[in-house]
Design a protein around this motif. Structure first.
Motif, PDB file in Angstrom:
ATOM      1  N   LEU A  33       0.827  -1.208   0.000  1.00 11.18           N
ATOM      2  CA  LEU A  33       0.000   0.000   0.000  1.00 11.18           C
ATOM      3  C   LEU A  33       0.864   1.262   0.000  1.00 11.18           C
ATOM      4  N   SER A  34       1.978   1.261   0.762  1.00 13.67           N
ATOM      5  CA  SER A  34       2.891   2.410   0.674  1.00 13.67           C
ATOM      6  C   SER A  34       3.369   2.576  -0.758  1.00 13.67           C
ATOM      7  N   GLY A  35       3.712   1.451  -1.410  1.00 14.29           N
ATOM      8  CA  GLY A  35       4.190   1.507  -2.804  1.00 14.29           C
ATOM      9  C   GLY A  35       3.125   2.079  -3.728  1.00 14.29           C
ATOM     10  N   ALA A  36       1.872   1.651  -3.531  1.00 11.94           N
ATOM     11  CA  ALA A  36       0.789   2.105  -4.411  1.00 11.94           C
ATOM     12  C   ALA A  36       0.510   3.597  -4.192  1.00 11.94           C
ATOM     13  N   ILE A  37       0.554   4.042  -2.944  1.00 13.80           N
ATOM     14  CA  ILE A  37       0.295   5.468  -2.658  1.00 13.80           C
ATOM     15  C   ILE A  37       1.374   6.319  -3.314  1.00 13.80           C
ATOM     16  N   GLY A  48       6.683  11.192  -6.867  1.00 13.07           N
ATOM     17  CA  GLY A  48       5.692  11.034  -5.797  1.00 13.07           C
ATOM     18  C   GLY A  48       6.138  11.711  -4.518  1.00 13.07           C
ATOM     19  N   ASN A  49       7.092  12.640  -4.613  1.00 15.97           N
ATOM     20  CA  ASN A  49       7.763  13.188  -3.419  1.00 15.97           C
ATOM     21  C   ASN A  49       7.772  14.712  -3.446  1.00 15.97           C
ATOM     22  N   THR A  50       7.564  15.312  -2.266  1.00 13.53           N
ATOM     23  CA  THR A  50       7.662  16.767  -2.173  1.00 13.53           C
ATOM     24  C   THR A  50       8.599  17.196  -1.040  1.00 13.53           C
ATOM     25  N   LEU A  61       8.106   4.815   2.918  1.00 13.35           N
ATOM     26  CA  LEU A  61       6.902   4.362   3.619  1.00 13.35           C
ATOM     27  C   LEU A  61       5.929   5.528   3.730  1.00 13.35           C
ATOM     28  N   CYS A  62       4.634   5.205   3.704  1.00 11.35           N
ATOM     29  CA  CYS A  62       3.601   6.219   3.948  1.00 11.35           C
ATOM     30  C   CYS A  62       3.024   5.951   5.333  1.00 11.35           C
ATOM     31  N   ILE A  72       2.159   4.192  12.644  1.00  8.14           N
ATOM     32  CA  ILE A  72       1.503   3.106  11.900  1.00  8.14           C
ATOM     33  C   ILE A  72       1.577   3.467  10.419  1.00  8.14           C
ATOM     34  N   ASP A  73       2.000   2.506   9.588  1.00  7.70           N
ATOM     35  CA  ASP A  73       2.067   2.809   8.152  1.00  7.70           C
ATOM     36  C   ASP A  73       0.816   2.314   7.427  1.00  7.70           C
ATOM     37  N   ALA A  74       0.768   2.635   6.112  1.00  8.04           N
ATOM     38  CA  ALA A  74      -0.440   2.340   5.335  1.00  8.04           C
ATOM     39  C   ALA A  74      -0.751   0.849   5.302  1.00  8.04           C
ATOM     40  N   ASP A  75       0.283   0.014   5.452  1.00  3.86           N
ATOM     41  CA  ASP A  75       0.056  -1.431   5.423  1.00  3.86           C
ATOM     42  C   ASP A  75      -0.205  -1.999   6.816  1.00  3.86           C
TER      43      ASP A  75
END
Ligand SMILES: Cc1ncc(COP(=O)(O)O)c(C=O)c1O
Length: 436
Positions: A33-37, A48-50, A61-62, A72-75
């Motif tokens: 999910l981090s990868g997909a976000i 995908g970065n700012t 990681l998101c 807690i990460d997205a996954d």
């Protein structure tokens, strides 16, 4: 044909790369999910970065939430947060006292187009801690604080050159990594070697007639947590004064080493000090302050006042959060405790590396530290990656570059968990490390 030693090094470099690649594959598989976000954001943000410092190959990681010392990460993985927002997150996540202050300020309305009741209070609490600041002004980031400090120094001295140091980081447009940076503002920088007294004395001497300022971190932060030698920093104080140039201490990270920053620990009074990060209670913040005669240039009631506008310089949420955090959480006693814990932790990590013959070392001061591969060899990037991916998979979050910044929420139990995880990783890869 390779010499025997060269062949061994090449072999271990291959083995380390292969272990790092395998750990990266495991990371990708565990974090879909981090990868997909990241992939979705890449349609609109470059890579995908700012925020470049967060970038980690193959994707960062998101994180979706944080409480105290946990993220807690997205996954759905739960981490102990040893990164602490690159030193800004000293309070841990969502401290109630700061949250309450933000909510109360919000209830009274934001964007009031006016002065507010918090800015003078926050300024007074900061000035009480930093004898180098007679007056200060707020900005929205540490970068801006340093830009304004340089502008103040050039206007005050009527000179244009600025000595900075290789490895120094003062913001995205004031960055001096080896090899330089193409996004820096075009000041007349003179690049010195950090901690090299003789060479820096020579530079000051050579440039003294047009030297406006020396801009220095009391410890290189992004440059790898390399403490400035006290003798070097004292020399900068003495020689800048003799040259009629201003000494600017960038204490945006090191202001957490004691209530008055590293300058208080060293007994040095800078002409201008910049701070940022945690003094805004975790919201966007920066601040530059200094001697009365320098800072009074910005007094808008003067006809010749230097301008320093900024829509959000005194934004109510940051000012209120900063007041609550500095008064109740960033107490001198809390800072002593967190830095003592950091010193013990750093010594324990170093002792573990020594006991297991691991090819790493740790540098830093107090609660801020950086793990490095011992030698900057061709496989040090792979060593860093391997350690990062293994720590992440053990539920420990640090920066991929090795930075650790403790928060006030981190306990002795957390540091013990880190040490046990690190020991497990080093033992798992012992055969690799023994051949480096
Ligand atoms: C020493 C130092 N100076 C300046 C900055 C820039 O601050 P900001 O990211 O708030 O612009 C940083 C940020 O990491 C820093 O560590």
């Amino acid at each position: 044909m390779l010499e025997p030693n060269a062949a061994k090094t090449a072999h271990s470099a291959d083995a380390i790369k292969s272990a790092a690649d395998s750990a990266a594959r495991q990371y990708i598989a565990s974090n879909p999910l981090s990868g997909a976000i990241n992939a979705d954001a890449a349609h609109f943000l470059p890579g995908g970065n700012t925020r470049t410092s967060l970038w980690t190959n193959p994707f960062p990681l998101c994180m979706v939430s944080g409480h105290d010392q946990h993220l807690i990460d997205a996954d759905g993985h739960d981490y102990i947060d040893f990164l602490g927002e690159f030193t800004a997150g000293i309070y841990g996540h969502s401290p109630k006292i700061v949250n309450d202050a933000i909510i109360a300020a919000l209830a009274d309305g934001v964007n009031l187009s006016s002065h507010n009741k918090w800015e003078g209070k926050l300024a007074s609490m900061i000035i009480d801690r930093f004898p180098s600041m007679d007056l200060l002004r707020f900005t929205n980031s540490g970068t801006e604080a340093n830009l304004m400090a340089l502008a103040a120094a050039k206007a005050f001295t009527g000179r244009s050159k600025i000595i900075v140091f290789e490895g120094g980081y003062h913001g995205g447009v004031l960055s001096f990594p080896p090899g330089g940076s193409k996004t820096n503002v075009p000041h007349e920088f003179v690049l010195g070697t950090y901690n090299d007294q003789a060479d820096t004395q020579r530079l000051i001497e050579e440039n003294k007639n047009n030297l406006a300022a020396i801009l220095v971190e009391p410890m290189l932060g992004a440059g790898g947590c390399i403490p400035g030698d006290p003798a070097f920093l004292h020399m900068l104080r003495d020689m800048s004064a003799a040259a009629g140039a201003l000494l600017i201490f960038d204490e945006i990270q090191t202001s957490r080493l004691s209530a008055g920053g590293r300058q208080a620990l060293l007994g040095i009074t800078a002409d201008i000090t910049t701070i940022g990060k945690f003094f805004g209670g975790g919201l966007a913040f920066g601040c530059f302050g200094g001697r009365l005669d320098i800072m009074n240039q910005f007094n808008p009631s003067r006809v010749d006042a230097l301008p320093h506008a900024g829509t959000f310089n005194n934004n109510t949420l940051t000012m209120a959060a900063g007041c609550a955090a500095v008064e109740h959480l960033l107490t001198p006693q809390a800072l002593v405790q967190i830095n003592e814990r950091g010193d013990r932790f750093r010594e324990d990590i170093q002792a573990l590396f020594a006991r297991l013959g691991a090819p790493f070392r740790v540098s830093g001061l107090g609660s801020i530290m950086n793990i490095h591969p011992i030698s900057p060899s061709m496989h040090s990037a792979d060593l860093r990656n391997l350690l990062f991916f293994e720590l992440v998979s053990a539920g420990i979050y640090i920066a991929a570059r090795g930075l650790i910044a403790l928060s006030l929420s981190i306990t002795d139990e957390d540091t013990a968990t880190f040490l046990a995880a690190m020991e497990g990783i080093l033992i798992k890869h012992k055969t690799l490390f023994l051949t480096t």
